[in-house]
Design a protein around this motif. Structure first.
Motif, mmCIF file in Angstrom:
data_model
loop_
_atom_site.group_PDB
_atom_site.id
_atom_site.type_symbol
_atom_site.label_atom_id
_atom_site.label_comp_id
_atom_site.label_asym_id
_atom_site.label_seq_id
_atom_site.Cartn_x
_atom_site.Cartn_y
_atom_site.Cartn_z
ATOM 1 N N GLN A 239 -2.480 -17.314 -38.593
ATOM 2 C CA GLN A 239 -2.600 -16.054 -37.867
ATOM 3 C C GLN A 239 -1.289 -15.751 -37.130
ATOM 4 O OE1 GLN A 239 -5.984 -15.901 -35.226
ATOM 5 N NE2 GLN A 239 -5.262 -14.010 -34.230
ATOM 6 N N LYS A 240 -0.821 -14.471 -37.193
ATOM 7 C CA LYS A 240 0.342 -14.004 -36.457
ATOM 8 C C LYS A 240 -0.091 -13.549 -35.058
ATOM 9 C CE LYS A 240 3.531 -14.143 -39.762
ATOM 10 N NZ LYS A 240 4.821 -14.850 -39.650
ATOM 11 N N VAL A 241 0.574 -14.005 -34.069
ATOM 12 C CA VAL A 241 0.259 -13.604 -32.701
ATOM 13 C C VAL A 241 1.514 -13.073 -32.037
ATOM 14 C CG1 VAL A 241 -1.627 -15.235 -32.435
ATOM 15 C CG2 VAL A 241 0.712 -15.927 -31.836
ATOM 16 N N ASN A 242 1.350 -12.274 -31.022
ATOM 17 C CA ASN A 242 2.441 -11.712 -30.236
ATOM 18 C C ASN A 242 2.451 -12.328 -28.841
ATOM 19 O OD1 ASN A 242 3.283 -9.886 -32.309
ATOM 20 N ND2 ASN A 242 1.585 -8.511 -31.714
ATOM 21 N N THR A 243 3.540 -12.061 -28.130
ATOM 22 C CA THR A 243 3.687 -12.607 -26.781
ATOM 23 C C THR A 243 2.520 -12.121 -25.898
ATOM 24 O OG1 THR A 243 6.109 -12.584 -26.984
ATOM 25 C CG2 THR A 243 5.193 -12.721 -24.749
ATOM 26 N N GLY A 244 1.835 -13.086 -25.235
ATOM 27 C CA GLY A 244 0.739 -12.750 -24.327
ATOM 28 C C GLY A 244 -0.632 -12.720 -24.964
ATOM 29 N N ASP A 245 -0.722 -12.888 -26.294
ATOM 30 C CA ASP A 245 -2.053 -12.908 -26.921
ATOM 31 C C ASP A 245 -2.796 -14.179 -26.521
ATOM 32 O OD1 ASP A 245 -1.423 -10.554 -28.152
ATOM 33 O OD2 ASP A 245 -1.022 -11.438 -30.149
ATOM 34 N N VAL A 246 -4.116 -14.061 -26.318
ATOM 35 C CA VAL A 246 -4.934 -15.221 -25.944
ATOM 36 C C VAL A 246 -5.169 -16.079 -27.171
ATOM 37 C CG1 VAL A 246 -7.144 -15.981 -25.045
ATOM 38 C CG2 VAL A 246 -6.045 -13.947 -24.081
ATOM 39 N N ILE A 247 -4.901 -17.392 -27.048
ATOM 40 C CA ILE A 247 -5.097 -18.310 -28.185
ATOM 41 C C ILE A 247 -6.131 -19.390 -27.872
ATOM 42 C CG2 ILE A 247 -2.741 -17.952 -29.042
ATOM 43 C CD1 ILE A 247 -1.952 -20.596 -27.722
ATOM 44 N N GLY A 248 -6.611 -19.501 -26.571
ATOM 45 C CA GLY A 248 -7.638 -20.489 -26.240
ATOM 46 C C GLY A 248 -7.866 -20.495 -24.742
ATOM 47 N N ARG A 249 -8.604 -21.614 -24.298
ATOM 48 C CA ARG A 249 -8.942 -21.737 -22.893
ATOM 49 C C ARG A 249 -8.669 -23.164 -22.428
ATOM 50 N NH1 ARG A 249 -11.920 -17.424 -20.842
ATOM 51 N NH2 ARG A 249 -12.639 -15.930 -22.408
ATOM 52 N N VAL A 250 -8.368 -23.287 -21.075
ATOM 53 C CA VAL A 250 -8.057 -24.598 -20.490
ATOM 54 C C VAL A 250 -9.331 -25.438 -20.517
ATOM 55 C CG1 VAL A 250 -7.361 -25.800 -18.377
ATOM 56 C CG2 VAL A 250 -6.246 -23.635 -19.013
ATOM 57 N N GLY A 251 -9.152 -26.771 -20.831
ATOM 58 C CA GLY A 251 -10.288 -27.689 -20.859
ATOM 59 C C GLY A 251 -9.847 -29.078 -20.452
#
Length: 347
Positions: free
Chosen positions: A299-311
């Protein structure tokens, strides 16, 4: 010095006037009569290098030679006086050898009893003590004048040299001062130029970082940095910390730091759930210990896109995001703090 030949003995004839002394109104027995002297060319020709006196005959020859000698003495005295008067120098003594008496010239016994001539200097004949003193004084005055002139000349030369040395020293001092001022001005100009260049460089870097900051972003918010790169400890399998830890509550959003492609997303053992974002220059960003993953591989993502959550998955002591930076796909990472600051970010 050449000398005159002695005159030959004059012929003797008895006198009819008795034996009275010559010069007192009577005649001596040896006074005459005399034979007339007729000189010839051979008799008066001088010899080379010396004076020659022709043969004398009779008393008239003796009288003539005496007169010649007297004229020579007078001429010598006059020449000496003229030389002293012309040159201004003291008279030079000229000694004459003792001349035989008239009796010795005649060759009879009276010559043995006659008085010998004196060695009086010809140059001093007719010269008074006042004249000698005046000549000596003139010579001394001339010598004094020459000495004074030479002293004044030497003093003038010394003063000229001193003035030249002072002028040279002043010129050198001015040249040194000018060189020093020029050097200081050049140093100030170089320092100002360097300062201006540093300021311009800093400004350019700030502008570049500001531009990059628009293209990059921090991976999360509301965090606390609890672990830095290179820390030593037994809790890490490598013996030291290999990333940068952002402690944050579980579920805090994790964002893409820069535009790139997702090359890995899933479980990774002690890293827990991990997402790898590969940038266009080949740099890999590892986001570890996630509680959830929001992207898939490719997947292509841009600056600031959400990719997950802290765990708190994997080997952890509490919820946080463990970020690693691997330049060019290297297995060992680099300092994420320095890399983020190089992109205009300040964690």
């Amino acid at each position: 010095m050449a000398s005159n030949r002695p005159a030959p003995q004059a012929p003797f004839a008895p006198s009819q006037y008795g034996t009275e002394t010559f010069g007192y109104g009577t005649y001596r027995t040896d006074e005459g009569p005399w034979e007339e002297w007729n000189p010839t060319e051979d008799s008066i020709r001088p010899l080379r290098g010396r004076h020659r006196v022709a043969k004398q005959r009779g008393g008239g020859g003796l009288a003539r030679s005496s007169a010649v000698l007297g004229v020579g003495v007078i001429a010598a005295v006059g020449a000496g006086g003229m030389a002293s008067a012309n040159t201004g120098k003291p008279p030079v003594s000229i000694s004459m050898p003792d001349l035989p008496s008239v009796g010795s010239l005649l060759g009879d016994g009276a010559g043995a009893q006659a008085t010998k001539g004196s060695a009086t200097a010809l140059s001093s004949v007719g010269v008074t003590e006042a004249d000698s003193a005046e000549g000596t004084a003139d010579a001394g005055e001339a010598l004094r004048n020459r000495i004074m002139a030479q002293a004044e000349q030497q003093q003038g030369q010394a003063e000229t040299k001193a003035v030249a040395a002072a002028v040279s020293a002043a010129d050198q001092e001015v040249a040194d001062a000018a060189a020093k001022a020029e050097k200081e001005a050049a140093a100030r100009a170089a320092a100002a130029k360097e300062k201006a260049e540093a300021a311009a460089k800093k400004k350019a870097e700030e502008a570049r970082l500001a531009a990059l900051a628009k293209q990059y972003t921090l991976p999360t918010s509301s965090y606390t940095v609890t672990g830095t790169f290179g820390q030593a400890g037994s809790m890490w399998s490598s013996g030291y910390h290999t990333g940068l830890d952002f402690a944050a509550p579980t579920g805090t959003l994790i964002k893409a730091v820069h535009t790139g492609t997702i090359t890995e997303a899933g479980w990774a053992g002690s890293y827990g759930y991990r997402t790898i974002l590969t940038l266009d220059d080949g740099t890999e960003l590892w986001f570890c210990h996630q509680s959830s993953i929001s992207v898939s591989v490719g997947q292509k993502v841009n600056t600031g896109d959400v990719i997950g959550r802290v765990g708190a998955t994997g080997n952890v002591t509490g919820p946080h995001l463990h970020l690693e930076v691997h330049s060019g796909g290297a297995s060992s990472g680099i300092d994420p703090m320095a890399w983020l600051r190089g992109k205009g970010l300040n964690p």
